[in-house]
Motif scaffolding. Structure first.
Motif, PDB file in Angstrom:
ATOM      1  N   GLU A 334     -19.499  11.545   6.462  1.00  0.00           N
ATOM      2  CA  GLU A 334     -20.240  11.708   7.710  1.00  0.00           C
ATOM      3  C   GLU A 334     -19.661  10.826   8.810  1.00  0.00           C
ATOM      4  OE1 GLU A 334     -24.341  11.012   6.999  1.00  0.00           O
ATOM      5  OE2 GLU A 334     -24.589  12.729   5.652  1.00  0.00           O
ATOM      6  N   ILE A 335     -19.346   9.593   8.470  1.00  0.00           N
ATOM      7  CA  ILE A 335     -18.759   8.695   9.465  1.00  0.00           C
ATOM      8  C   ILE A 335     -17.367   9.178   9.845  1.00  0.00           C
ATOM      9  CG2 ILE A 335     -17.963   6.338   9.888  1.00  0.00           C
ATOM     10  CD1 ILE A 335     -20.222   5.329   8.174  1.00  0.00           C
ATOM     11  N   ARG A 336     -16.612   9.696   8.867  1.00  0.00           N
ATOM     12  CA  ARG A 336     -15.284  10.223   9.181  1.00  0.00           C
ATOM     13  C   ARG A 336     -15.383  11.396  10.163  1.00  0.00           C
ATOM     14  NH1 ARG A 336     -13.860  12.182   4.567  1.00  0.00           N
ATOM     15  NH2 ARG A 336     -13.347  10.154   3.650  1.00  0.00           N
ATOM     16  N   GLU A 337     -16.373  12.239   9.950  1.00  0.00           N
ATOM     17  CA  GLU A 337     -16.581  13.366  10.864  1.00  0.00           C
ATOM     18  C   GLU A 337     -16.934  12.873  12.269  1.00  0.00           C
ATOM     19  OE1 GLU A 337     -19.431  17.377  11.204  1.00  0.00           O
ATOM     20  OE2 GLU A 337     -19.486  16.094   9.420  1.00  0.00           O
ATOM     21  N   ARG A 338     -17.753  11.840  12.330  1.00  0.00           N
ATOM     22  CA  ARG A 338     -18.117  11.270  13.629  1.00  0.00           C
ATOM     23  C   ARG A 338     -16.902  10.648  14.305  1.00  0.00           C
ATOM     24  NH1 ARG A 338     -20.160  11.629  18.366  1.00  0.00           N
ATOM     25  NH2 ARG A 338     -20.894   9.661  19.249  1.00  0.00           N
ATOM     26  N   ILE A 339     -16.031  10.032  13.522  1.00  0.00           N
ATOM     27  CA  ILE A 339     -14.807   9.455  14.088  1.00  0.00           C
ATOM     28  C   ILE A 339     -13.950  10.539  14.717  1.00  0.00           C
ATOM     29  CG2 ILE A 339     -12.635   8.297  13.510  1.00  0.00           C
ATOM     30  CD1 ILE A 339     -14.146   6.708  11.403  1.00  0.00           C
ATOM     31  N   VAL A 340     -13.854  11.681  14.038  1.00  0.00           N
ATOM     32  CA  VAL A 340     -13.079  12.801  14.588  1.00  0.00           C
ATOM     33  C   VAL A 340     -13.685  13.266  15.910  1.00  0.00           C
ATOM     34  CG1 VAL A 340     -12.346  15.177  14.198  1.00  0.00           C
ATOM     35  CG2 VAL A 340     -12.262  13.534  12.318  1.00  0.00           C
ATOM     36  N   GLU A 341     -15.025  13.339  15.983  1.00  0.00           N
ATOM     37  CA  GLU A 341     -15.685  13.727  17.227  1.00  0.00           C
ATOM     38  C   GLU A 341     -15.408  12.717  18.341  1.00  0.00           C
ATOM     39  OE1 GLU A 341     -19.798  14.088  16.376  1.00  0.00           O
ATOM     40  OE2 GLU A 341     -19.579  15.869  15.095  1.00  0.00           O
ATOM     41  N   LEU A 342     -15.506  11.432  18.003  1.00  0.00           N
ATOM     42  CA  LEU A 342     -15.235  10.394  18.995  1.00  0.00           C
ATOM     43  C   LEU A 342     -13.789  10.456  19.476  1.00  0.00           C
ATOM     44  CD1 LEU A 342     -17.122   7.360  17.402  1.00  0.00           C
ATOM     45  CD2 LEU A 342     -17.734   8.549  19.497  1.00  0.00           C
ATOM     46  N   LYS A 343     -12.878  10.742  18.550  1.00  0.00           N
ATOM     47  CA  LYS A 343     -11.475  10.843  18.925  1.00  0.00           C
ATOM     48  C   LYS A 343     -11.256  12.006  19.899  1.00  0.00           C
ATOM     49  CE  LYS A 343      -8.477  10.295  15.648  1.00  0.00           C
ATOM     50  NZ  LYS A 343      -7.578  10.558  14.494  1.00  0.00           N
ATOM     51  N   THR A 344     -11.914  13.139  19.632  1.00  0.00           N
ATOM     52  CA  THR A 344     -11.815  14.296  20.525  1.00  0.00           C
ATOM     53  C   THR A 344     -12.381  13.959  21.898  1.00  0.00           C
ATOM     54  OG1 THR A 344     -12.030  15.791  18.629  1.00  0.00           O
ATOM     55  CG2 THR A 344     -12.410  16.720  20.818  1.00  0.00           C
ATOM     56  N   GLU A 345     -13.542  13.304  21.925  1.00  0.00           N
ATOM     57  CA  GLU A 345     -14.142  12.903  23.203  1.00  0.00           C
ATOM     58  C   GLU A 345     -13.234  11.935  23.944  1.00  0.00           C
ATOM     59  OE1 GLU A 345     -17.922  11.280  22.264  1.00  0.00           O
ATOM     60  OE2 GLU A 345     -18.743  13.166  21.466  1.00  0.00           O
ATOM     61  N   GLN A 346     -12.639  11.012  23.212  1.00  0.00           N
ATOM     62  CA  GLN A 346     -11.758  10.021  23.831  1.00  0.00           C
ATOM     63  C   GLN A 346     -10.542  10.693  24.449  1.00  0.00           C
ATOM     64  OE1 GLN A 346      -9.592   7.036  21.311  1.00  0.00           O
ATOM     65  NE2 GLN A 346     -11.012   5.598  22.244  1.00  0.00           N
ATOM     66  N   GLU A 347      -9.929  11.628  23.726  1.00  0.00           N
ATOM     67  CA  GLU A 347      -8.759  12.317  24.245  1.00  0.00           C
ATOM     68  C   GLU A 347      -9.113  13.205  25.435  1.00  0.00           C
ATOM     69  OE1 GLU A 347      -7.287  14.339  20.855  1.00  0.00           O
ATOM     70  OE2 GLU A 347      -6.365  12.546  19.953  1.00  0.00           O
ATOM     71  N   SER A 348     -10.287  13.859  25.395  1.00  0.00           N
ATOM     72  CA  SER A 348     -10.725  14.688  26.526  1.00  0.00           C
ATOM     73  C   SER A 348     -10.961  13.840  27.760  1.00  0.00           C
ATOM     74  CB  SER A 348     -12.009  15.439  26.153  1.00  0.00           C
ATOM     75  OG  SER A 348     -11.797  16.287  25.047  1.00  0.00           O
ATOM     76  N   LYS A 349     -11.543  12.673  27.579  1.00  0.00           N
ATOM     77  CA  LYS A 349     -11.782  11.776  28.704  1.00  0.00           C
ATOM     78  C   LYS A 349     -10.471  11.318  29.327  1.00  0.00           C
ATOM     79  CE  LYS A 349     -14.041   7.398  29.894  1.00  0.00           C
ATOM     80  NZ  LYS A 349     -14.819   6.236  29.363  1.00  0.00           N
ATOM     81  N   ARG A 350      -9.503  10.977  28.491  1.00  0.00           N
ATOM     82  CA  ARG A 350      -8.202  10.557  29.011  1.00  0.00           C
ATOM     83  C   ARG A 350      -7.533  11.688  29.768  1.00  0.00           C
ATOM     84  NH1 ARG A 350      -5.941   7.558  23.532  1.00  0.00           N
ATOM     85  NH2 ARG A 350      -7.257   5.693  23.653  1.00  0.00           N
ATOM     86  N   LEU A 351      -7.662  12.928  29.271  1.00  0.00           N
ATOM     87  CA  LEU A 351      -7.063  14.072  29.946  1.00  0.00           C
ATOM     88  C   LEU A 351      -7.715  14.306  31.296  1.00  0.00           C
ATOM     89  CD1 LEU A 351      -5.102  16.439  29.802  1.00  0.00           C
ATOM     90  CD2 LEU A 351      -6.873  17.767  28.651  1.00  0.00           C
ATOM     91  N   ARG A 352      -9.052  14.212  31.359  1.00  0.00           N
ATOM     92  CA  ARG A 352      -9.747  14.378  32.635  1.00  0.00           C
ATOM     93  C   ARG A 352      -9.338  13.313  33.633  1.00  0.00           C
ATOM     94  NH1 ARG A 352     -14.182  15.386  29.220  1.00  0.00           N
ATOM     95  NH2 ARG A 352     -14.968  13.270  29.609  1.00  0.00           N
ATOM     96  N   GLU A 353      -9.236  12.076  33.163  1.00  0.00           N
ATOM     97  CA  GLU A 353      -8.828  10.999  34.071  1.00  0.00           C
ATOM     98  C   GLU A 353      -7.414  11.222  34.589  1.00  0.00           C
ATOM     99  OE1 GLU A 353      -9.330   7.485  31.784  1.00  0.00           O
ATOM    100  OE2 GLU A 353     -11.511   7.382  32.074  1.00  0.00           O
ATOM    101  N   ALA A 354      -6.519  11.681  33.704  1.00  0.00           N
ATOM    102  CA  ALA A 354      -5.148  11.941  34.142  1.00  0.00           C
ATOM    103  C   ALA A 354      -5.106  13.073  35.149  1.00  0.00           C
ATOM    104  CB  ALA A 354      -4.279  12.279  32.929  1.00  0.00           C
ATOM    105  N   GLN A 355      -5.885  14.136  34.916  1.00  0.00           N
ATOM    106  CA  GLN A 355      -5.928  15.234  35.872  1.00  0.00           C
ATOM    107  C   GLN A 355      -6.535  14.792  37.191  1.00  0.00           C
ATOM    108  OE1 GLN A 355      -8.119  18.210  33.715  1.00  0.00           O
ATOM    109  NE2 GLN A 355      -6.298  19.048  32.700  1.00  0.00           N
ATOM    110  N   GLY A 356      -7.566  13.961  37.131  1.00  0.00           N
ATOM    111  CA  GLY A 356      -8.172  13.443  38.349  1.00  0.00           C
ATOM    112  C   GLY A 356      -7.199  12.652  39.184  1.00  0.00           C
TER     113      GLY A 356
END
Length: 464
Positions: A334-356
């Motif tokens: 369960e924690i591993r699955e949450r880590i994967v979700e956090l990693k996806t959110e982290q990468e999406s945030k970085r992509l949005r910031e770069a596009q901004g």
């Protein structure tokens, strides 16, 4: 004074290695080195993980008996090959404390009694902080345990991971040993390095009922349990606050390269982690094995600490010296699955910031370009053409007026007021037209020029 505080912090968690941790160490290991190949042990781990606590304990005992049998056989072979001349024989001597631990491990009551009478410390430990009393609780050896306690063994002795003999007896389900230890003053609320009390890790129902019943008789409440469990975290927080007030280094590393943030993340000390992050300590600091605090939080399953670290910039793609990310070393699905979700959110945030950043930079460049173009091309062209047309109109009007003036008939003197007024108005218009002539031109000299020729030339020049 600061150095002593540092030492206190680093003693909270004496982990032998950041690369491995056995949550049920007294059930998974016998703490006696078994002569097996590493590959065999690794291959067998899949089978061992499926065993219950009691099955693991029986397996450890079986392995220990095999080991002792092999050692006895080797000793016989060694004695058989000894020469008759013993004058040059080398003798090997062991420390009495080592001999005590070894004798307790092989259940040699007479040897242990002899060493205790000789004055050997009953609380002697091995490299893991394990005492002979710990070993008795693992091996279910009540007679040996009573002998050690009779000679003053500490029933609340802690090993390097803060396990007491009661922890060992409780997790192994040895009810009679648990009762004896409690009667001799064992601490029911002792907290190990994992934050567990003896009742937390007891799987045997009868043994658990005994421990919880004794806790109830002593008036132990949930509030007291929570306070006791958090006492180490509170003390660590106070020590760190004191270090910060003295201007000390909150990223001090121990011999394994672990910082207080590593230790707090490994233990799940949320308040300590919050304090350290408020003090702007680095989240990407590495220990000797290149583990970051986020690795420790993931390995030991502290999700709240993990999320807090990620919110403060911890990198979930960070790799240790074995190229393992936090998700790779997390055992909880369960924690591993949450880590994967956090990693996806982290990468999406970085992509949005770069596009901004790209959009803002693009908008800034376009704004300047449009501003320059409006000023230097469109407006200037329109302004120039408008001025040229106006000047051309005035020149043509002036040309017609002054060319027609010499041949015009002079109006009679007898005119009415209306005609005079009209005449004056026309004269005023002509005067105004003359006064609005182009700059740089002399109106008198203009009258002597060839008007037709000049007008054609000027209009042609303006539209080239």
């Amino acid at each position: 004074m600061t150095s002593s505080v540092y030492q206190k912090i680093l003693n909270y968690l004496r982990m032998r290695s950041w690369l491995c941790k056995s949550k049920g160490k007294y059930t998974c290991k016998n703490y006696n080195h078994i002569t097996m190949e590493h590959s065999e042990l690794v291959a067998e781990m899949v089978h061992v993980e499926r065993l219950t606590t009691q099955e693991r304990l029986h397996l450890a005992r079986h392995r220990r008996l095999q080991q002792l049998k092999v050692w006895r056989q080797r000793e016989k072979e060694w004695l058989r090959h000894q020469t008759r001349h013993t004058s040059n024989k080398r003798h090997i001597y062991f420390n009495d404390s080592v001999m005590l631990l070894e004798a307790a491990a092989r259940n040699d009551i007479d040897e242990v009694r002899r060493l205790l009478k000789k004055g050997v410390n009953p609380d002697s430990t091995n490299e893991d902080g394990l005492t002979a009393l710990h070993q008795c609780c693992i091996d279910d050896n009540e007679e040996m345990m009573k002998l050690l306690i009779e000679f003053g063994a500490n029933v609340n002795a802690e090993d390097s991971e803060k396990w007491t003999p009661l922890h060992a007896a409780a997790t192994c389900g040895h009810l009679h040993l648990v009762k004896y230890l409690i009667a001799r003053g064992a601490n029911l609320l002792a907290v190990n390095a994992d934050g567990n009390m003896p009742y937390d890790i007891c799987e045997d129902e009868k043994t658990l009922d005994c421990i919880e019943g004794e806790m109830a008789r002593r008036g132990v409440t949930q509030e007291l349990i929570d306070e006791t469990r958090a006492s180490t975290e509170v003390q660590m927080l106070r020590d760190l606050q004191k270090i910060a007030s003295l201007g000390g280094d909150l990223e001090y590393k121990d011999h394994q390269g672990a910082t207080p943030l590593h230790i707090a993340a490994a233990n799940g000390y949320l308040r300590v982690v919050e304090f350290l992050l408020d003090q702007h300590v680095s989240t990407d600091v590495e220990d000797n094995d290149k583990w970051q605090p986020v690795h420790a939080a993931a390995c030991w399953g502290h999700l709240e600490v993990l999320e807090l670290l990620v919110q403060n910039g911890a990198d979930l793609n960070a790799k240790n010296k074995h190229d393992e990310t936090p998700a790779d070393i997390c055992e909880d699905p369960e924690i591993r699955e949450r880590i994967v979700e956090l990693k996806t959110e982290q990468e999406s945030k970085r992509l949005r910031e770069a596009q901004g950043r790209r959009v803002r930079r693009s908008q800034s460049i376009n704004t300047r370009t449009q501003s320059v173009r409006r000023t230097s091309i469109r407006d200037k062209v329109l302004t120039t053409k408008k001025d040229a047309q106006e000047e051309t109109r005035l020149r043509l009007q002036a040309q017609q007026t002054y060319v027609a003036a010499p041949t015009a008939n002079i109006p009679p003197l007898e005119t009415n007021a209306q005609e005079v007024g009209d005449h004056e108005t026309d004269s005023g218009a002509l005067t105004s037209a003359v006064r609005k002539g182009p700059e740089g031109k002399d109106n008198e000299s203009f009258l002597h020029e060839d008007v037709d020729k000049d007008s054609v030339f000027y209009v042609t020049f303006l539209f080239l």
